[in-house]
Design an enzyme around this catalytic site. Structure first.
Site, PDB file in Angstrom:
ATOM      1  N   HIS A  66      13.909 -32.947   5.950  1.00 50.63           N
ATOM      2  CA  HIS A  66      15.219 -33.105   5.299  1.00 50.63           C
ATOM      3  C   HIS A  66      15.310 -32.177   4.080  1.00 50.63           C
ATOM      4  CE1 HIS A  66      18.597 -35.707   3.653  1.00 50.63           C
ATOM      5  NE2 HIS A  66      18.180 -35.094   2.557  1.00 50.63           N
ATOM      6  N   GLU A  67      14.255 -32.201   3.261  1.00 51.63           N
ATOM      7  CA  GLU A  67      14.253 -31.357   2.058  1.00 51.63           C
ATOM      8  C   GLU A  67      14.177 -29.873   2.415  1.00 51.63           C
ATOM      9  OE1 GLU A  67      15.049 -32.347  -0.864  1.00 51.63           O
ATOM     10  OE2 GLU A  67      15.081 -34.415  -0.173  1.00 51.63           O
ATOM     11  N   HIS A  70      17.572 -28.502   3.172  1.00 44.84           N
ATOM     12  CA  HIS A  70      18.294 -28.129   1.938  1.00 44.84           C
ATOM     13  C   HIS A  70      17.777 -26.779   1.414  1.00 44.84           C
ATOM     14  CE1 HIS A  70      20.388 -31.876   1.187  1.00 44.84           C
ATOM     15  NE2 HIS A  70      19.286 -32.584   1.079  1.00 44.84           N
TER      16      HIS A  70
HETATM   17 ZN   LIG Z   1      19.098 -34.631   0.806  1.00 43.82          ZN
END
Ligand SMILES: [Zn+2]
Length: 247
Positions: A66-67, A70
């Site tokens: 998830h990170e 980003h």
């Molecule tokens: Zn996030």
């Protein structure tokens, strides 16, 4: 948020763990072990703890993905990313600069939840392929792990899309207001105010749950609210001090 344990680096981004991560990892393994034992009484003790441990490790791998989503989108749009740190409440990507335009802000913010949704449906899809039937308890350790990971990642995406800054949803909201008003500082202030309202609701909900007998779970929700409140206030104040004065 400084890493205490460095794991290596991906695409020039340092990956690390904050000490609070170990506390939450232990809690996750314990609660998963308890849950697996309850749902699958025929599993051996060894199977239960191995499944719990593997699930916890995979959970942190999905948080990291998830990170990374980003961070890699940020890099692709020309922003420098220093590090990703996993801690008790999830992960943080330390992106060096602020987005220079609303479009960048939007795509960097939404990349994480999109990754979690893909992972979530991917895990549930594989579990279905392995014979799990929806609305039943998984029969094997592997489908048990996949179903838990699937739901937790979908839950994570939904939680992160709550439109309160500094959650991802708050950043998406900020990007939209920014695009509409062409005013970066104003969009931060509005998104941070919404974030404070969301945080107060979390704290009230947590306290209410605590006194309704939810115990630790209620306190945990209140704690997340307090953390969000602090982060939203810091974002608001950052704009207030950094905003150019009119001459
Ligand atoms: Zn996030």
């Amino acid at each position: 948020m400084r890493s205490t344990v460095k794991l290596g680096s991906i695409s020039g981004i340092e990956i690390g763990l904050h000490y609070s991560w170990f506390i939450i990892a232990a809690l996750i393994v314990l609660s998963l072990g308890g849950r697996f034992r309850q749902v699958n009484p025929d599993w051996s003790t060894g199977e239960i703890w191995i499944a719990a441990l593997v699930t916890a490790v995979l959970f942190f791998v999905t948080l990291l993905l998830h990170e990374l989503a980003h961070s890699l989108v940020a890099q692709a749009r020309g922003l420098r990313v220093r590090a990703i740190t996993l801690f008790a409440l999830g992960g943080v990507s330390q992106i060096q600069e602020d987005s220079t335009d609303a479009k960048t802000e939007f795509w960097v913010a939404i990349a994480g939840p999109i990754a979690s949704v893909i992972i979530g449906f991917g895990c549930l899809g594989i579990a279905l392929g392995l014979g799990w039937q929806r609305s039943t308890e998984p029969q094997t350790a592997v489908t048990g792990v996949l179903v838990w990971l699937g739901y937790i990642n979908l839950g994570l995406a939904a939680f992160n899309m709550i439109p309160g800054f500094p959650l991802d949803g708050g950043r998406v909201l900020r990007a939209i207001i920014w695009a509409l008003t062409k005013d970066a500082d104003r969009s931060t202030r509005i998104a941070a105010r919404v974030g404070q309202v969301v945080a107060v609701l979390f704290i009230l909900d947590g306290i209410w749950r605590y006194f309704s007998g939810a115990g630790f779970g209620g306190l945990w929700i209140a704690f997340i609210g307090w953390f969000l409140m602090d982060a939203a206030r810091a974002s608001y104040n950052h704009v207030a001090t950094a905003a150019p004065r009119s001459v």
